[in-house]
Design a protein around this motif. Structure first.
Motif, PDB file in Angstrom:
ATOM      1  N   THR A 164       0.838  -1.200   0.000  1.00  0.00           N
ATOM      2  CA  THR A 164       0.000   0.000   0.000  1.00  0.00           C
ATOM      3  C   THR A 164       0.870   1.245   0.000  1.00  0.00           C
ATOM      4  OG1 THR A 164      -1.729  -1.167   1.239  1.00  0.00           O
ATOM      5  CG2 THR A 164      -1.824   1.253   1.211  1.00  0.00           C
ATOM      6  N   LEU A 165       0.639   2.122  -0.978  1.00  0.00           N
ATOM      7  CA  LEU A 165       1.402   3.368  -1.074  1.00  0.00           C
ATOM      8  C   LEU A 165       0.876   4.346  -0.012  1.00  0.00           C
ATOM      9  CD1 LEU A 165       3.538   5.001  -2.646  1.00  0.00           C
ATOM     10  CD2 LEU A 165       1.684   5.856  -4.082  1.00  0.00           C
ATOM     11  N   VAL A 166       1.732   4.709   0.940  1.00  0.00           N
ATOM     12  CA  VAL A 166       1.322   5.606   2.017  1.00  0.00           C
ATOM     13  C   VAL A 166       1.982   6.979   1.919  1.00  0.00           C
ATOM     14  CG1 VAL A 166       0.819   3.718   3.599  1.00  0.00           C
ATOM     15  CG2 VAL A 166       3.123   4.726   3.565  1.00  0.00           C
ATOM     16  N   GLY A 167       2.928   7.156   1.013  1.00  0.00           N
ATOM     17  CA  GLY A 167       3.575   8.459   0.907  1.00  0.00           C
ATOM     18  C   GLY A 167       4.542   8.520  -0.248  1.00  0.00           C
ATOM     19  N   THR A 168       4.960   9.739  -0.566  1.00  0.00           N
ATOM     20  CA  THR A 168       5.999   9.979  -1.561  1.00  0.00           C
ATOM     21  C   THR A 168       7.080  10.841  -0.922  1.00  0.00           C
ATOM     22  OG1 THR A 168       4.864  11.939  -2.436  1.00  0.00           O
ATOM     23  CG2 THR A 168       4.393   9.823  -3.494  1.00  0.00           C
ATOM     24  N   VAL A 169       8.330  10.652  -1.378  1.00  0.00           N
ATOM     25  CA  VAL A 169       9.471  11.342  -0.778  1.00  0.00           C
ATOM     26  C   VAL A 169      10.315  11.981  -1.864  1.00  0.00           C
ATOM     27  CG1 VAL A 169       9.561   9.849   1.255  1.00  0.00           C
ATOM     28  CG2 VAL A 169      10.824   9.210  -0.811  1.00  0.00           C
ATOM     29  N   ASP A 170      11.165  12.910  -1.441  1.00  0.00           N
ATOM     30  CA  ASP A 170      12.091  13.597  -2.335  1.00  0.00           C
ATOM     31  C   ASP A 170      13.494  13.062  -2.080  1.00  0.00           C
ATOM     32  OD1 ASP A 170      13.522  15.315  -3.925  1.00  0.00           O
ATOM     33  OD2 ASP A 170      13.361  17.029  -2.560  1.00  0.00           O
ATOM     34  N   VAL A 171      14.059  12.361  -3.074  1.00  0.00           N
ATOM     35  CA  VAL A 171      15.421  11.852  -2.944  1.00  0.00           C
ATOM     36  C   VAL A 171      16.344  12.466  -4.002  1.00  0.00           C
ATOM     37  CG1 VAL A 171      14.693   9.659  -1.940  1.00  0.00           C
ATOM     38  CG2 VAL A 171      14.937   9.853  -4.425  1.00  0.00           C
ATOM     39  N   ALA A 172      15.868  13.480  -4.723  1.00  0.00           N
ATOM     40  CA  ALA A 172      16.647  14.084  -5.806  1.00  0.00           C
ATOM     41  C   ALA A 172      17.964  14.631  -5.291  1.00  0.00           C
ATOM     42  CB  ALA A 172      15.844  15.202  -6.469  1.00  0.00           C
ATOM     43  N   GLY A 173      19.028  14.330  -6.009  1.00  0.00           N
ATOM     44  CA  GLY A 173      20.342  14.842  -5.654  1.00  0.00           C
ATOM     45  C   GLY A 173      21.040  14.078  -4.552  1.00  0.00           C
ATOM     46  N   SER A 174      20.391  13.064  -3.998  1.00  0.00           N
ATOM     47  CA  SER A 174      21.011  12.286  -2.931  1.00  0.00           C
ATOM     48  C   SER A 174      21.671  11.043  -3.504  1.00  0.00           C
ATOM     49  CB  SER A 174      19.954  11.885  -1.895  1.00  0.00           C
ATOM     50  OG  SER A 174      19.075  10.914  -2.438  1.00  0.00           O
ATOM     51  N   THR A 175      22.323  10.286  -2.637  1.00  0.00           N
ATOM     52  CA  THR A 175      22.985   9.060  -3.081  1.00  0.00           C
ATOM     53  C   THR A 175      21.986   8.002  -3.520  1.00  0.00           C
ATOM     54  OG1 THR A 175      23.058   8.343  -0.774  1.00  0.00           O
ATOM     55  CG2 THR A 175      25.010   9.441  -1.646  1.00  0.00           C
ATOM     56  N   ARG A 176      20.710   8.187  -3.193  1.00  0.00           N
ATOM     57  CA  ARG A 176      19.682   7.212  -3.576  1.00  0.00           C
ATOM     58  C   ARG A 176      18.937   7.611  -4.841  1.00  0.00           C
ATOM     59  NH1 ARG A 176      17.688   5.903   2.635  1.00  0.00           N
ATOM     60  NH2 ARG A 176      19.813   5.589   3.385  1.00  0.00           N
ATOM     61  N   ASP A 177      19.416   8.650  -5.479  1.00  0.00           N
ATOM     62  CA  ASP A 177      18.840   9.085  -6.745  1.00  0.00           C
ATOM     63  C   ASP A 177      19.741   8.583  -7.869  1.00  0.00           C
ATOM     64  OD1 ASP A 177      17.572  10.339  -8.825  1.00  0.00           O
ATOM     65  OD2 ASP A 177      18.366  12.329  -8.369  1.00  0.00           O
ATOM     66  N   VAL A 178      19.324   7.492  -8.513  1.00  0.00           N
ATOM     67  CA  VAL A 178      20.134   6.897  -9.581  1.00  0.00           C
ATOM     68  C   VAL A 178      19.406   6.953 -10.912  1.00  0.00           C
ATOM     69  CG1 VAL A 178      21.399   5.379  -8.022  1.00  0.00           C
ATOM     70  CG2 VAL A 178      19.262   4.579  -9.060  1.00  0.00           C
ATOM     71  N   GLY A 179      18.355   7.741 -10.982  1.00  0.00           N
ATOM     72  CA  GLY A 179      17.641   7.891 -12.240  1.00  0.00           C
ATOM     73  C   GLY A 179      16.464   6.971 -12.409  1.00  0.00           C
ATOM     74  N   GLY A 180      16.287   5.994 -11.501  1.00  0.00           N
ATOM     75  CA  GLY A 180      15.155   5.077 -11.569  1.00  0.00           C
ATOM     76  C   GLY A 180      14.266   5.235 -10.352  1.00  0.00           C
ATOM     77  N   PRO A 181      13.303   4.323 -10.169  1.00  0.00           N
ATOM     78  CA  PRO A 181      12.395   4.423  -9.031  1.00  0.00           C
ATOM     79  C   PRO A 181      13.115   4.239  -7.697  1.00  0.00           C
ATOM     80  CG  PRO A 181      11.525   2.942 -10.712  1.00  0.00           C
ATOM     81  CD  PRO A 181      12.948   3.222 -11.081  1.00  0.00           C
ATOM     82  N   TYR A 182      12.555   4.851  -6.659  1.00  0.00           N
ATOM     83  CA  TYR A 182      13.022   4.641  -5.286  1.00  0.00           C
ATOM     84  C   TYR A 182      11.863   4.021  -4.507  1.00  0.00           C
ATOM     85  CZ  TYR A 182      14.021   5.461  -0.406  1.00  0.00           C
ATOM     86  OH  TYR A 182      14.193   5.279   0.946  1.00  0.00           O
ATOM     87  N   LEU A 183      12.138   2.894  -3.822  1.00  0.00           N
ATOM     88  CA  LEU A 183      11.122   2.181  -3.061  1.00  0.00           C
ATOM     89  C   LEU A 183      11.573   2.078  -1.608  1.00  0.00           C
ATOM     90  CD1 LEU A 183      11.743   0.529  -5.963  1.00  0.00           C
ATOM     91  CD2 LEU A 183       9.669  -0.631  -5.280  1.00  0.00           C
ATOM     92  N   GLY A 184      10.739   2.542  -0.682  1.00  0.00           N
ATOM     93  CA  GLY A 184      11.049   2.455   0.741  1.00  0.00           C
ATOM     94  C   GLY A 184      10.061   1.558   1.456  1.00  0.00           C
ATOM     95  N   LEU A 185      10.586   0.542   2.141  1.00  0.00           N
ATOM     96  CA  LEU A 185       9.772  -0.397   2.911  1.00  0.00           C
ATOM     97  C   LEU A 185      10.302  -0.459   4.334  1.00  0.00           C
ATOM     98  CD1 LEU A 185       9.758  -3.336   0.319  1.00  0.00           C
ATOM     99  CD2 LEU A 185       7.875  -1.742   0.726  1.00  0.00           C
ATOM    100  N   VAL A 186       9.486  -0.964   5.248  1.00  0.00           N
ATOM    101  CA  VAL A 186       9.996  -1.204   6.602  1.00  0.00           C
ATOM    102  C   VAL A 186      11.017  -2.331   6.537  1.00  0.00           C
ATOM    103  CG1 VAL A 186       7.887  -0.361   7.696  1.00  0.00           C
ATOM    104  CG2 VAL A 186       8.111  -2.804   7.146  1.00  0.00           C
ATOM    105  N   GLY A 187      11.822  -2.461   7.581  1.00  0.00           N
ATOM    106  CA  GLY A 187      12.958  -3.367   7.551  1.00  0.00           C
ATOM    107  C   GLY A 187      12.631  -4.799   7.179  1.00  0.00           C
ATOM    108  N   ALA A 188      11.592  -5.381   7.783  1.00  0.00           N
ATOM    109  CA  ALA A 188      11.275  -6.785   7.518  1.00  0.00           C
ATOM    110  C   ALA A 188      10.903  -6.993   6.053  1.00  0.00           C
ATOM    111  CB  ALA A 188      10.138  -7.242   8.436  1.00  0.00           C
ATOM    112  N   ASP A 189      10.109  -6.068   5.497  1.00  0.00           N
ATOM    113  CA  ASP A 189       9.726  -6.197   4.091  1.00  0.00           C
ATOM    114  C   ASP A 189      10.931  -6.013   3.171  1.00  0.00           C
ATOM    115  OD1 ASP A 189       7.109  -6.677   4.685  1.00  0.00           O
ATOM    116  OD2 ASP A 189       6.414  -4.637   4.324  1.00  0.00           O
ATOM    117  N   ALA A 190      11.803  -5.080   3.491  1.00  0.00           N
ATOM    118  CA  ALA A 190      12.982  -4.842   2.658  1.00  0.00           C
ATOM    119  C   ALA A 190      13.879  -6.067   2.638  1.00  0.00           C
ATOM    120  CB  ALA A 190      13.741  -3.629   3.160  1.00  0.00           C
TER     121      ALA A 190
END
Length: 826
Positions: A164-190
């Motif tokens: 379930t999508l619960v939010g969107t975040v800004d990762v532009a210009g960070s080390t996690r911005d590689v030009g593709g999608p960014y997906l954030g999950l809680v630890g167990a799911d990740a």
């Protein structure tokens, strides 16, 4: 002398205009690169610690991941306010249309404790429990996902499942911005999606008033010596270093080509000043006659060069700002994430001003010194039409020796497999062309001029005579083109050869209709089994290998194994079946294994069905002697190493099933596995060679500036020569040469000069590429020299067309002055 110098700059400003343009272009390249990389660095430093704003300490994984249980133990340490595990990996995202979202996707474990959350939330909130997901805002918008929507995510362990999508975040210009999608999950799911058992690091927030050093010691005691603990200062410093490393490397890459442009500009400037100072011979002699010393004349010429270089450098810095802005807009459009704004520092401006000025002064130094050798008595003669001084014997002998040494180094690079010889041979060959140019270039101009003389008659004869009149000058003009054209040709031939080698390897090793590849990861564990269970697919083989006791064990399929064999020493490869193996020749000789022998591999007995020789050495990453490999059927390999995965599977339709029907089946299965990609052979070749094409296009564009500068040199030399030959041109017009004929003379002269420089560059570049391919083939690999005649012909055609365009600039000057006035001029 100072006032005289300023007057000469004003009077000869138009003559120096094109050489000034060469300085502007070279400085603009350097300035643009520095400004662009400074902007990247500033943006990276600003965003480097974006995810560690609340992290006081962190324990990092050593040889093994940090298990979730260790997070609980760290959380229980006295003085720890919060502790969370963090994981950075990759996953696949299924779009709203049911198709995988293209691009490398970053997967991260998002902390659930508010004390460690450092994300910039655009909408909604961060995930707090299993089953929840956040995306980067651009991906969510592009796919049309809204808060509360189910979004399917897949990894390396199972098919995609909805979150379930619960939010969107800004990762532009960070080390996690590689030009593709960014997906954030809680630890167990990740952890589940990534298919790993532990975290990359454990983030720690200290309680109020807790001594950080003492806390670090307590955490270190819990995590053990294999997990280094770093404080906030070290974490941020390493984050900044990681963030700017790519920008720094990209900057060095650009500066390499900027250096080529600067060197070419130096040739153009030196040639320009040599012509201008030669045209001032009588004026210089008059100065000597009225008392000016050689030192004063020399300093005056250097002062003129310094002023010219300073003005051109200032314009180049301004052009560099525009170039940096253009790069900042172009790279994101090509899918390359770039952070930062234009950053113009005083250091960059001063460096570029100093570089352009020093370049101009150094390039003008030798012509200026030679200009001081004019005797005062030359004021009483027609000094401007003195015959050109030929190159000295020492220079020509040295040039011939250096050129021969460079050619020998290139020829010897392949047999000795020495990469440094390729670079050394290329440099020496170019220096040999520069030194030997006054003989080589005129000879080639006369040779290329023969067909032109048959077609154009007297017009071409005049052009050839004009071109070879001053061997030093025409050699300097042509060799300026050799650098850029030579490098372009080397990359064109090298890229063409590499592509041909890759395509040949695919044809030889992968003789199937379809390929399934992992996108940045190994294939998901259940995928191959699902494909093999479909009756429409006859052959499904996952390429896997494992090194055991110095032997590479490779999964093989009986229907495909013969395609990689070059010889069968004994036995029959058709005998490959469960319980039997194919042993490669080198391993059989080393271990004394024969057909029918029983050998023990990974603790299990197998019978040797055949001793074979393969086209390729072992593929494994471990330390394995060449050829020490064994092929065994997929079932046996899976029984020995059930957890081993590969990144590529080969698929053939079943008997009687059309390729279209097989593709439909494959697509239906892969719809649940967004980390896998379906390709046919042609698409797989394009995927492997696409990077080569992209790099070639980028490099050619960068080197194109050096070629443009060298063509500016052609136009500049021609323009100044027209001034020098004003009376001669007037005589030709007086005896009947038409305006069109004069334009034709200039066009043929420019064309021949450019063609010689281009041909020399193509030959030199091809030689360097041939040596490089020979080295790669010797080291190991299917690399042969392939000459892409179409692209090389395009290089020659573009250079010829540009030279003809350059010849248009001097024509008005040659035709504008009345014949009578030109005949009576100095």
């Amino acid at each position: 002398m100072l006032r005289l110098t300023l007057r000469q700059v004003r009077s000869d400003g138009l003559r120096l205009l094109l050489s000034t343009l060469a300085v502007v272009l070279g400085v603009a390249f350097v300035a643009g690169t520095l400004i662009f990389t400074d902007g990247i660095r500033a943006g990276a430093e600003e965003r480097a610690g974006a995810f560690d704003r609340h992290t006081d300490l962190a324990a990092y994984a050593g040889s093994t991941p940090l298990p979730p249980a260790l997070v609980e133990r760290v959380r229980a340490v006295d003085g720890v306010a919060a502790a969370e595990g963090e994981l950075i990996g990759t996953a696949g995202l299924v779009g709203a249309d049911g198709r995988p979202v293209l691009g490398y996707a970053v997967l991260a474990a998002v902390p659930t404790d508010p004390a460690l959350r450092s994300y910039d939330v655009v909408a909604g909130r961060l995930p707090e429990r299993p089953g929840e997901l956040v995306l980067d805002a651009p991906t969510a918008a592009a796919q049309g996902f809204g808060l509360g929507d189910p979004v399917r995510v897949g990894g390396t362990t199972a098919a995609a499942r909805p979150y379930t999508l619960v939010g969107t975040v800004d990762v532009a210009g960070s080390t996690r911005d590689v030009g593709g999608p960014y997906l954030g999950l809680v630890g167990a799911d990740a952890l589940r999606v990534a298919g790993v058992t532990g975290y990359d690091r454990i983030m720690v927030a200290a309680g109020p008033g807790v001594d950080r050093q003492a806390l670090a010691e307590r955490v270190r005691a819990v995590v053990g010596p294999d997990a280094p603990v770093k404080d906030r200062r070290v974490i941020l410093a390493e984050a900044v270093e990681d963030a700017v490393r790519d920008g720094r490397q990209f900057g060095l890459f650009l500066l390499t080509f900027a250096a080529v442009a600067v060197v070419v500009a130096g040739f153009v400037i030196a040639n320009t000043f040599a012509i201008v100072l030669a045209q001032r011979a009588r004026r210089t002699a008059l100065l000597r006659l009225v008392g000016a010393t050689r030192g004063q004349v020399f300093r005056a010429a250097l002062g003129e060069a310094a002023l010219t270089g300073l003005v051109a450098s200032a314009v180049g810095v301004l052009a560099g700002v525009g170039l940096a802005a253009g790069l900042g807009a172009l790279l994101p459009a090509l899918g390359v994430p770039v952070a930062g704004t234009l950053t113009v520092t005083a250091g960059t401006v001063l460096l570029c001003l100093g570089l352009g000025t020093a370049l101009t002064v150094l390039a003008a130094a030798l012509p200026a010194w030679q200009g001081t050798r004019i005797a005062p008595v030359a004021a009483l003669t027609d000094a401007a039409v003195r015959p050109a001084r030929p190159a000295g014997r020492l220079r020509l002998v040295a040039g011939a020796l250096v050129l021969a040494t460079g050619v020998a180094a290139l020829a010897g690079a392949g047999p000795t497999a020495q990469v440094p010889l390729v670079a050394l041979g290329g440099v020496l060959a170019f220096l040999g062309v520069v030194l030997f140019g006054p003989v080589l270039v005129p000879a080639l101009i006369r040779l290329f001029g023969r067909p032109a003389r048959r077609l154009l008659g007297v017009t071409a004869a005049l052009a050839v005579a004009n071109a070879v009149r001053n061997p030093r000058r025409v050699a300097a003009t042509a060799t300026a083109m050799v650098i850029g054209i030579g490098l372009v040709s080397a990359f064109v031939v090298g890229a063409g050869s590499a592509k041909a080698g890759i395509e040949a390897a695919v044809d030889r090793e992968l003789g199937v209709d379809f390929l399934v590849t992992g996108i940045g990861v190994d294939l998901p564990a259940p995928l191959v089994a699902e494909l093999a269970a479909r009756p429409e697919l006859g052959v499904v083989h996952e390429q896997r290998s494992r090194v055991v006791d110095g032997i590479e064990l490779r999964a093989a399929h009986p229907a495909l194994v013969r395609r990689t064999l070059t010889a069968v020493d004994a036995g029959d490869p058709a005998g490959l079946a469960p319980g039997s193996v194919l042993v490669h020749r080198e391993l059989a000789a080393a271990r004394g294994w024969r057909v029918g022998s029983t050998v023990t591999l990974a603790g299990h007995p197998f019978r040797v069905a055949a001793v074979v020789a393969a086209q390729e050495p072992a593929r494994a990453t471990g330390p394995v002697p060449a050829g020490h490999a064994v092929d065994l059927v997929d079932a046996d390999f899976g029984r020995l190493f059930p957890a081993e995965r590969g990144h590529l599977a080969e698929v053939e339709p079943a008997e009687g099933v059309s390729p279209a029907a097989a593709r439909a089946v494959l697509a239906s299965v892969l719809a649940d596995y967004p980390t896998a990609n379906l390709l046919d052979q042609d698409a797989y070749k394009r995927m492997l060679t696409g990077t080569v094409d992209l790099v070639l296009a980028f490099v050619t564009a960068l080197l194109g500036l050096a070629v443009v500068i060298s063509l500016v040199g052609v136009a500049n030399t021609l323009s100044l020569s027209v001034v020098e030959r004003a009376r001669e041109n007037a005589v030709l017009r007086a005896v009947g040469l038409t305006r069109g004929g004069m334009r034709a003379v200039l066009a043929v002269e420019a064309l021949l000069t450019a063609l010689v420089g281009t041909v020399l560059g193509v030959v030199l570049g091809t030689g360097v590429a041939a040596a490089a391919m020979a080295v790669l083939a010797r080291i190991g690999g299917d690399f042969t020299l392939v000459l892409p005649w179409g692209r090389l012909g395009l290089v020659v055609a573009v250079a010829a067309g540009a030279a003809l365009t350059a010849s248009v600039l001097p024509a008005p000057r040659a035709l504008s002055r009345p014949v009578v006035a030109a005949l009576g001029g100095e």
